[in-house]
Design an enzyme around this catalytic site. Structure first.
Site, mmCIF file in Angstrom:
data_model
loop_
_atom_site.group_PDB
_atom_site.id
_atom_site.type_symbol
_atom_site.label_atom_id
_atom_site.label_comp_id
_atom_site.label_asym_id
_atom_site.label_seq_id
_atom_site.Cartn_x
_atom_site.Cartn_y
_atom_site.Cartn_z
ATOM 1 N N GLY A 220 82.347 20.639 9.886
ATOM 2 C CA GLY A 220 81.089 21.173 9.360
ATOM 3 C C GLY A 220 80.019 20.156 9.072
ATOM 4 N N GLU A 261 87.860 17.474 10.215
ATOM 5 C CA GLU A 261 87.944 18.020 11.586
ATOM 6 C C GLU A 261 86.558 18.273 12.166
ATOM 7 O OE1 GLU A 261 89.739 21.767 10.766
ATOM 8 O OE2 GLU A 261 91.755 20.985 10.763
ATOM 9 N N PRO A 262 85.756 17.258 12.348
ATOM 10 C CA PRO A 262 84.408 17.518 12.852
ATOM 11 C C PRO A 262 84.388 17.850 14.341
ATOM 12 C CG PRO A 262 84.770 15.170 12.620
ATOM 13 C CD PRO A 262 86.034 15.839 12.150
ATOM 14 N N GLY A 263 83.517 18.773 14.707
ATOM 15 C CA GLY A 263 83.259 19.046 16.117
ATOM 16 C C GLY A 263 81.837 18.590 16.415
ATOM 17 N N TYR A 304 72.343 32.289 17.919
ATOM 18 C CA TYR A 304 72.144 31.921 16.506
ATOM 19 C C TYR A 304 70.685 31.663 16.164
ATOM 20 C CZ TYR A 304 77.036 30.487 17.271
ATOM 21 O OH TYR A 304 78.366 30.428 17.614
ATOM 22 N N CYS A 330 68.952 37.728 33.947
ATOM 23 C CA CYS A 330 68.205 38.990 33.870
ATOM 24 C C CYS A 330 68.301 39.613 32.483
ATOM 25 C CB CYS A 330 68.738 39.948 34.924
ATOM 26 S SG CYS A 330 68.560 39.236 36.547
ATOM 27 N N GLU A 331 67.796 38.942 31.501
ATOM 28 C CA GLU A 331 67.731 39.485 30.144
ATOM 29 C C GLU A 331 66.514 38.901 29.439
ATOM 30 O OE1 GLU A 331 70.980 40.073 27.644
ATOM 31 O OE2 GLU A 331 72.462 40.080 29.258
HETATM 32 N N1 LLP Z 1 87.742 23.247 11.692
HETATM 33 C C1 LLP Z 1 87.790 24.596 11.778
HETATM 34 C C2 LLP Z 1 88.927 25.308 11.227
HETATM 35 C C3 LLP Z 1 86.746 25.284 12.414
HETATM 36 O O1 LLP Z 1 86.781 26.613 12.493
HETATM 37 C C4 LLP Z 1 85.652 24.560 12.960
HETATM 38 C C5 LLP Z 1 84.572 25.259 13.640
HETATM 39 C C6 LLP Z 1 85.642 23.161 12.840
HETATM 40 C C7 LLP Z 1 86.720 22.545 12.196
HETATM 41 C C8 LLP Z 1 84.538 22.324 13.394
HETATM 42 O O2 LLP Z 1 83.298 22.630 12.842
HETATM 43 P P1 LLP Z 1 82.032 21.701 13.201
HETATM 44 O O3 LLP Z 1 82.336 20.316 12.684
HETATM 45 O O4 LLP Z 1 81.891 21.676 14.661
HETATM 46 O O5 LLP Z 1 80.883 22.315 12.521
HETATM 47 N N2 LLP Z 1 79.632 27.954 17.760
HETATM 48 C C9 LLP Z 1 79.030 27.585 16.500
HETATM 49 C C10 LLP Z 1 79.961 26.758 15.638
HETATM 50 C C11 LLP Z 1 81.295 27.467 15.402
HETATM 51 C C12 LLP Z 1 82.245 26.635 14.608
HETATM 52 C C13 LLP Z 1 83.591 27.246 14.607
HETATM 53 N N3 LLP Z 1 84.546 26.502 13.852
HETATM 54 C C14 LLP Z 1 77.718 26.822 16.777
HETATM 55 O O6 LLP Z 1 77.409 26.606 17.933
HETATM 56 O O7 LLP Z 1 77.005 26.497 15.844
#
Ligand code: LLP
Length: 409
Positions: A220, A261-263, A304, A330-331
Site C-alpha cells: 500500500g 508486501e509492496p506492489g 478507478y 469501441c467504448e
Molecule cells: N498485499 C495484499 C494482501 C494486497 O491485497 C495487495 C494489493 C498488496 C499487498 C499490494 O498493494 P500495493 O503495494 O500494490 O498497493 N488494481 C489496483 C490495486 C489493487 C491492489 C490489490 N491488492 C490499482 O491499480 O490501484
C-alpha cells in the site's frame, strides 16, 4: 529514469503500443525500503499481482525479495522462477479447497483470512504452519475500490474474533507463525500505516500467539501519480515503523521478522506505456487525440478514475492545447485522460503514459481482439529483455485452438 530519447528509440525498434520498464528504478525502490526502515529483520515480499513480468521478477529474486502471491498460478510462477517456498506467502481470498490443497503441497505458507477457511484447515490439515490475516479496521487507499480495511470489505478476520480464532487453532493443533494485515493500496496517510500496525500488534501477544516468527503489514505504500503530488516522507515514516516494531518485539519477548508486501511502490513508477496517435478529431467542444492503445492495455483511468501523467515525446515544446486522449476501443469511456493540457499533439506523435508499471499489463486483456503489447526491460539504460507481443495470427489461433480446433490449421 529512462530518457525520452531512449523511450523513442525503443518505440521505433519494437513498435507501439509498448510497455517499457526501468529495472534499475525498480531495484532502487526495493533497496530504498531498507534505507527507510533500518530494521535488520525487514523482509520485502513483492506483490506479484502488480506486474508478473518474469524479467522484473528475476531482478527482484536476485536482490533477495520474497513474493506475495494471490493465486496458485502466481505461486507456481514464483517457484519456477527460483523463489524458494519459504520466500513466498499465499494470500488468496475466497480460495477453493482444491486451491488450498495445491498450495499446501508446495510448502508455501498460506495466509488465512476467514474463520471458515481456518476451520477447514484445522479439520483437514492439523498441525500445519499458517499465517492469519486480520482486518486492521483502518480505512485508507487511493480510492474506495482499493481500500481493504474496515467493515465494508471482504478481507481478513475481524480483530475481535481473536478468542474464537484461538479455539479453532487449538482444535487443529495449528502453528500460527505469522500475523498479517493489509490496509489498502495507495495509502494516503502515514498514520494509517502506523495505526494498522498498532491494531495488529495489540492482538499479537505471547498469550494469544506464542509461536510467532513474523508480522506482515501488507503493501500500500503510496507513489505519486501527478507531477505536483505531495510525496510521503518515507524516511520519517520508516523511523516510526522501526520504533513501533522494536517496542513490540520487546513486549513480545523475542525479535520477529517484519514483512511488507509492496506492489505499486516497487513497480508503478518504473513502467511507461508508449502509444502512437493516429487521429486528431475536433468535435464541437473537444479535441480528441486517438491512440493505438486503449483501456485493455491500461485500465486504471477507466476503472478507478486514476490520473496517469502523459508526455508528448514527439513535440515536448509544442503550444499547450486541451485534449481528450482516447484509445482505440469501441467504448465511450475508453480514455486515458479527459480535458488534459498537453503540448500540441499531431498525428503520428508518440505519447508516454507514466506510472504504467503496476496494475496495467497485469490487469490487461485482449478485449476487441487486440493482443497485449510487447514489453521491454531496460537496466542501466540498456535493453536487457524483450517479451514479444502475440501477433494477430497467434492471437486468433489461440482462440480457434480452444473453441474451433477444426478451423485452426
Ligand atoms: N498485499 C495484499 C494482501 C494486497 O491485497 C495487495 C494489493 C498488496 C499487498 C499490494 O498493494 P500495493 O503495494 O500494490 O498497493 N488494481 C489496483 C490495486 C489493487 C491492489 C490489490 N491488492 C490499482 O491499480 O490501484
Amino acid at each position: 529514469m529512462i530518457s525520452n530519447a531512449k523511450l523513442i528509440e525503443c518505440a521505433k525498434t519494437y513498435g507501439t503500443p509498448l510497455f517499457i520498464y526501468d529495472g534499475s528504478l525498480m531495484l532502487e525502490r526495493y533497496f530504498d525500503l531498507f534505507k527507510f526502515i533500518k530494521n535488520p529483520n525487514l523482509k520485502v515480499h513483492y506483490a506479484l499481482k502488480a506486474n508478473y513480468n518474469p524479467a522484473l521478477l528475476t531482478l527482484l529474486r536476485d536482490a533477495g525479495a520474497g513474493i506475495d502471491a494471490v493465486s496458485p498460478a502466481e505461486v507456481k510462477l514464483a517457484l519456477k522462477l527460483g523463489f524458494a517456498p519459504d520466500r513466498i506467502i499465499y494470500t488468496a481470498n475466497n480460495m477453493t479447497d482444491a486451491e488450498f490443497d495445491r498450495v499446501m503441497k508446495t510448502g508455501v505458507i498460506i495466509n488465512i483470512g476467514s474463520l471458515s477457511r481456518l476451520k477447514k484447515c484445522a479439520k483437514n490439515y492439523p498441525g500445519s504452519r499458517i499465517c492469519l490475516r486480520f482486518n486492521p479496521d483502518v480505512c485508507d487507499g487511493d480510492n474506495k475500490m482499493t481500500m481493504t480495511g474496515g467493515d465494508l470489505t471482504k478481507f481478513g478476520i475481524l480483530l475481535d474474533a481473536v478468542e474464537e480464532v484461538k479455539k479453532i487453532v487449538k482444535s487443529g493443533d495449528l502453528h500460527v507463525v505469522g500475523l498479517h494485515e493489509h490496509t489498502g493500496s495507495g495509502l494516503q496517510h502515514v498514520e494509517s500505516v502506523l495505526q494498522s500496525m498498532r491494531n495488529l500488534m495489540a492482538i499479537a501477544t505471547k498469550e494469544n500467539f506464542p509461536e510467532l516468527e513474523f508480522m506482515d503489514f501488507g503493501g500500500g505504500f503510496k507513489v505519486p501519480y501527478r507531477p505536483d503530488e505531495a510525496k510521503i516522507d518515507y524516511v520519517a515514516m520508516g523511523k516510526e515503523i522501526d520504533a513501533l516494531f522494536n517496542d513490540f518485539c520487546k513486549t513480545y519477548g523475542r525479535e520477529l521478522i517484519m514483512r511488507f508486501e509492496p506492489g505499486k511502490y516497487l513497480s508503478a513508477e518504473c513502467g511507461t506505456l508508449i502509444t502512437e496517435v493516429n487521429t486528431i478529431k475536433h468535435n464541437r467542444t473537444r479535441t480528441i487525440a486517438g491512440c493505438n492503445a486503449g483501456f485493455p492495455q491500461l485500465i486504471r483511468p477507466v476503472l478507478y478514475d486514476a490520473y496517469h501523467h502523459i508526455v508528448n515525446l514527439s513535440n515536448p515544446d509544442g503550444a499547450l492545447h486541451t485534449y481528450d486522449v482516447c484509445g482505440n476501443i469501441c467504448e465511450t469511456g475508453d480514455r486515458f485522460a479527459e480535458q488534459r493540457e498537453l503540448p500540441e499533439i499531431r498525428e503520428y506523435d508518440l505519447l508516454a503514459i507514466g506510472n504504467a508499471g503496476a496494475y496495467c499489463y497485469s490487469m490487461g486483456s485482449v478485449y476487441n481482439l487486440r493482443a497485449m503489447p510487447s514489453e521491454v526491460i531496460v537496466v542501466d539504460d540498456k535493453v536487457v529483455s524483450v517479451h514479444q507481443a502475440q501477433s494477430e495470427d497467434e492471437l486468433i489461433d489461440s482462440v480457434l485452438a480452444r473453441f474451433a480446433p477444426e478451423v485452426a490449421k
